[in-house]
Scaffold this active site. Sequence first.
Site, short mmCIF file in Angstrom:
data_model
loop_
_atom_site.label_atom_id
_atom_site.label_comp_id
_atom_site.label_asym_id
_atom_site.label_seq_id
_atom_site.Cartn_x
_atom_site.Cartn_y
_atom_site.Cartn_z
N GLY A 86 0.83 -1.21 0.00
CA GLY A 86 0.00 0.00 0.00
C GLY A 86 0.86 1.25 0.00
CB SER A 87 4.04 2.10 1.68
OG SER A 87 3.55 1.95 2.99
CG ASP B 169 -6.45 1.52 6.73
OD1 ASP B 169 -5.65 0.67 6.31
OD2 ASP B 169 -6.14 2.40 7.54
CB SER C 247 -2.72 -1.69 1.90
OG SER C 247 -1.82 -2.59 2.53
CG HIS D 213 -4.92 -3.59 4.74
ND1 HIS D 213 -3.60 -3.69 5.09
CD2 HIS D 213 -5.26 -2.29 4.93
CE1 HIS D 213 -3.15 -2.51 5.46
NE2 HIS D 213 -4.13 -1.64 5.39
CG ASN E 117 10.81 -4.24 -10.14
OD1 ASN E 117 9.58 -4.32 -10.25
ND2 ASN E 117 11.59 -5.28 -10.28
#
Length: 440
Positions: free
Chosen positions: A88-89, A196, A217, A222, A290
């Site tokens: 998710g980041s 979320d 994410s 999650h 990547n």
Amino acid sequence: MSIKADELRAQINSLVKKYAAEVYVPKKFVAGESVIPPSGKVIGSAELENMVNASLDGWLTTGRFNEQFEKKLAEFIGVEFVLSVNSGSSANLVAFSALTSPKLGNRAIQKGDEIIGVAAGFPTTVNPIIQFGAIPVFVDVDMATHNIDVDLIEAAITPKTKAIMLAHTLGNPFNVGKVKEICDKHNLWLVEDCCDALGAKYAGKMVGTFGDIATLSFYPAHHITMGEGGAVFTNNPQLKMIAESFRDWGRDCYCAPGCDDTCGNRFGQKFGSLPQGYDHKYVYAHLGYNLKISDMQAACGLAQLDRAQEFIDKRNANYDYLRTRLLSTLNDFIEIAEPTLNSTPSWFGFPVTVKEESGVSRLDLLKFLDQTKIGSRLLFAGNLTRQPYFEGVEHRVVGELKNTDRTMCQTFWIGIYPALNEEHFEFVAEQLEEFFGVNF
């Protein structure tokens, strides 16, 4: 594939089914002895079979499972384009980076431009802004929903403002109708962090489909998981192409892994000061990364998608049960988050704020819950501007962050993920009642 290979694969899948039936079954809950986690994965035979099949394929990067996953996720959300990424980041990094592309001309975010958001949340909703050299601008949150106070946004807008980037906190949508209206009025990009909030809706429509680009994410905490993983999604074909470039090393070429010459002009183009005909496969349009996933991750996610609505419904049912149960006895001591008006949340956790007049400290309460094996989490960074790493980071605060500080000091959340049920929540309620001296 040979008949013998097909037979062996069928035997392996049969064994995986038997293994899952033996190992991946709900554990008996023993009050006071069993841990009640704040989050967790729910996987079974289908996920294991898919992952084993992906490994038997021997195709180690994105492949057939990822192709199906992206298509199926797009259908679930109701969006045109989905790109899987490795977290998710990373999704937030790709989404924000896409808005900085020179291909967007005057609309591209430049270093020194301002991006409006909140400080009560997860760091990686904000970090891509800082990493690029733009300036995060924080306004306060609304304690009832733990989302941005939309009445404060207009005062934060300056000629440097280029975007609003916000998370739907713990699965509770922010007032995306009002935020979108402000973005349209001031020609701002809107990035929705839905990490979320898979399945949450505003005005009957999935969150993530209001803004220009959005993220998800698939970390095990999650709504669905593939271990590590995430996704970027948009209805904008140009943003899709740019996001794909940032995800795939920054290359200009858009060939799938293992493919060549998708554009049909691999050796016939001229880019910048590179020689005429320089291989398009090695032309880089962006400072990229990547961030792709493996097909084994996609295989797990694909099976999880079949259960996404079941998981969302169970989370929301758990939230409703626990909210009703706790408010029946603890209303004088705690505040419980409310769904944003005109929304249908897809709850990630169960947010609780300890009232100052309760006479107890949150720290004492969390220690008590820990002793009784009830897991808890803070609302992530609390107030991001007070985190050690934020010292020296250029930012701007508009107004005061009183509610953000209150969130940092008084709020926490406990688990409502699908493996939990009324038996767990009765124990949680009884323990909280004991702590606050109710019914004793």
